[in-house]
Scaffold this active site. Structure first.
Site, short mmCIF file in Angstrom:
data_model
loop_
_atom_site.label_atom_id
_atom_site.label_comp_id
_atom_site.label_asym_id
_atom_site.label_seq_id
_atom_site.Cartn_x
_atom_site.Cartn_y
_atom_site.Cartn_z
CD GLU A 169 -3.14 -0.94 2.13
OE1 GLU A 169 -3.08 -0.02 2.97
OE2 GLU A 169 -4.11 -1.70 2.04
CD GLU A 357 -3.55 -5.92 3.90
OE1 GLU A 357 -4.38 -5.12 4.38
OE2 GLU A 357 -2.33 -5.76 3.99
C1 NOJ Z 1 -3.90 -2.37 5.28
C2 NOJ Z 1 -2.55 -2.65 5.82
O1 NOJ Z 1 -1.74 -3.25 4.87
C3 NOJ Z 1 -2.55 -3.44 7.11
O2 NOJ Z 1 -1.30 -3.27 7.69
C4 NOJ Z 1 -3.69 -2.97 8.00
O3 NOJ Z 1 -3.63 -3.56 9.25
C5 NOJ Z 1 -4.98 -3.30 7.30
N1 NOJ Z 1 -5.05 -2.61 6.05
C6 NOJ Z 1 -6.23 -2.93 8.11
O4 NOJ Z 1 -6.30 -1.57 8.29
#
Ligand code: NOJ
Length: 445
Positions: A169, A357
């Site tokens: 991200e 994710e």
């Molecule tokens: C994106 C991130 O990559 C991760 O580290 C985070 O915990 C999750 N989203 C949830 O917010």
């Protein structure tokens, strides 16, 4: 609706779970690890974080064997985890810390013994602090620092690891860490944001090139945060505001990677990124990844606002829209996964997509040693159904990873939002599989 079955997907569809080093490992200063920007940030911003930190987190560093065994018991055969750069290179560059190499060797070996395929994220937000002292992502040299680190990882682990994720991200760590200052390293301002953005985009393509040059049979991708963006009203102003938000939230990093250049169009000030560009950069930003990882949790409703600098657009909080929300105050909106897949699949020459994710945080209560979490379970089922819907409409989506295995340190939100399929009692480190975890295990069987 017919019950969701794994058989509706191809046999080789990849099902897994995602985690990240700083959020679970703990052992923040053990065995020669150098401090990362998050180790420093949690010290500096104690009040913002209510004194919470990842010093111990889930103590995965010491408990990884049991955690992998549990993963295996839940029929999870793909684990996406990240390497902490400052465990391998305590100063970010130069001296290698053998104990850091040893840890990831053991983690990889143990995974393979259990039949769990390691998907390695090379950067999940924990830049070595020593590099931040030299500007971190705002310094163009970061491209070479990152390339060296990546090469070391491929040389040490590439005999067993084939699946690599270059960055996690980039939009989020550049915006939260270098514009808003709410994530490490806590920097503010447009210039730091634009510098970080450009150098990150360069490092993203460079890192991928380094992997391919050392390991031709590697499977290389990178991940993007994405949200389905919709205007608040039918007005033209809101439509244009939504377009600008979409540019920042969804297009900023994928387009240069695909060779389309930065999508600066509707946000004039983004043109200032040119200040950081050198000859050949446009070409260097491009790389043909083997896959693109998409990470989606919700949608965003966008409204025009004169008061928001640069983009004149703001998010209408889910709280003010009378919709169901998660513990992150994000709208529960699984259809966003479908829209995200459709949107990215519309790019010409887009590589295969993987949802790297997706998940939801809700408060959990332990009752008689058990956790019933119907909302999380429902969310996951609905989101997977949306993946299937996109797939049936021809989207080339190859996998799905739940965020996340264990409840963990959720960055600026600390330990309050629980995303795990497995509950963690942080005072005892006891793990309890939630009903959603049992459901995922059953689904994967
Ligand atoms: C994106 C991130 O990559 C991760 O580290 C985070 O915990 C999750 N989203 C949830 O917010």
């Amino acid at each position: 609706m017919a019950p969701l079955k794994k058989e509706a997907f191809d046999d080789d569809f990849i099902w897994g779970i995602s985690t990240a080093a700083y959020q679970i490992e703990g052992a923040h200063n053990k065995d020669g690890k150098g401090p990362s920007i998050w180790d420093v940030f949690v010290q500096k911003k104690k009040s913002l974080l209510h004194g919470q930190h990842g010093n111990i987190a889930c103590d995965f560093y010491h408990r990884y064997t049991d955690d992998l065994i549990l993963m295996r018991k839940l029929n999870i055969y793909n684990h996406r985890f990240s390497i902490a750069w400052s465990r391998i290179l305590p100063e970010g560059n130069g001296r290698i810390n053998q104990q850091g190499i040893d840890f990831y060797n053991k983690l990889i070996d143990r995974s393979l013994e259990l039949g769990i395929r390691p998907w390695v994220t090379l950067y999940h937000w924990d830049l070595p602090h020593a590099l931040d002292r030299n500007g971190g992502w705002t310094n163009r040299d970061v491209k070479e620092w990152f390339g060296n680190y990546v090469a070391i990882c491929v040389k040490h682990f590439g005999d067993r690891v084939k699946d690599w994720i270059v960055l996690n991200e980039p939009t989020v760590f550049c915006a939260a860490g270098y514009f808003f200052g709410i994530h490490a390293p806590g920097k503010n301002g447009l210039d730091t944001f634009l510098a970080a953005t450009h150098h990150t985009a360069l490092a993203q393509a460079h890192g991928a090139r380094v992997i391919k040059s050392l390991q031709t049979d590697s499977n290389v991708g990178t991940t993007f945060s994405c949200s389905h963006v919709q205007p608040f009203s039918a007005s033209e102003k809101d439509a244009l505001a939504a377009e600008r938000a979409d540019l920042l939230l969804n297009r900023l990093f994928i387009e240069p990677l695909l060779g389309l250049g930065y999508p600066t169009g509707s946000i004039k000030v983004l043109n200032r990124i040119e200040k950081y560009m050198q000859q050949n950069d446009e070409q260097d930003l491009k790389f043909n990844m083997d896959f693109i990882g998409l990470q989606n949790y919700t949608r965003e409703i966008i409204k025009h606002s004169y008061f928001v600098p640069y983009i004149q657009a703001k998010i209408v909080n889910a709280k003010n829209r009378a919709v169901e929300t998660t513990a992150m105050n994000w709208e529960v909106y699984p259809e966003s996964v479908y829209h995200t897949l459709k949107k990215f699949s519309a790019y010409h020459n887009i590589p295969p997509l993987i949802i790297t994710e997706n998940g939801a945080a809700f408060p959990d209560n332990v009752v008689n040693g058990k956790i019933d979490d119907p909302k999380r379970k429902q969310y996951l089922q609905d989101a997977i159904q949306q993946v299937l819907r996109a797939k049936q409409e021809g989207v080339n989506v190859k996998g799905y990873f739940v965020w996340t295995f264990l409840d963990n340190f959720e960055w600026a939100e600390g330990y309050v939002p629980r995303f795990g399929l497995v509950y963690v009692d942080f005072s005892t480190q006891q793990r309890i599989v939630k009903a959603s975890g049992h459901w995922y295990a059953e689904f994967l069987k």
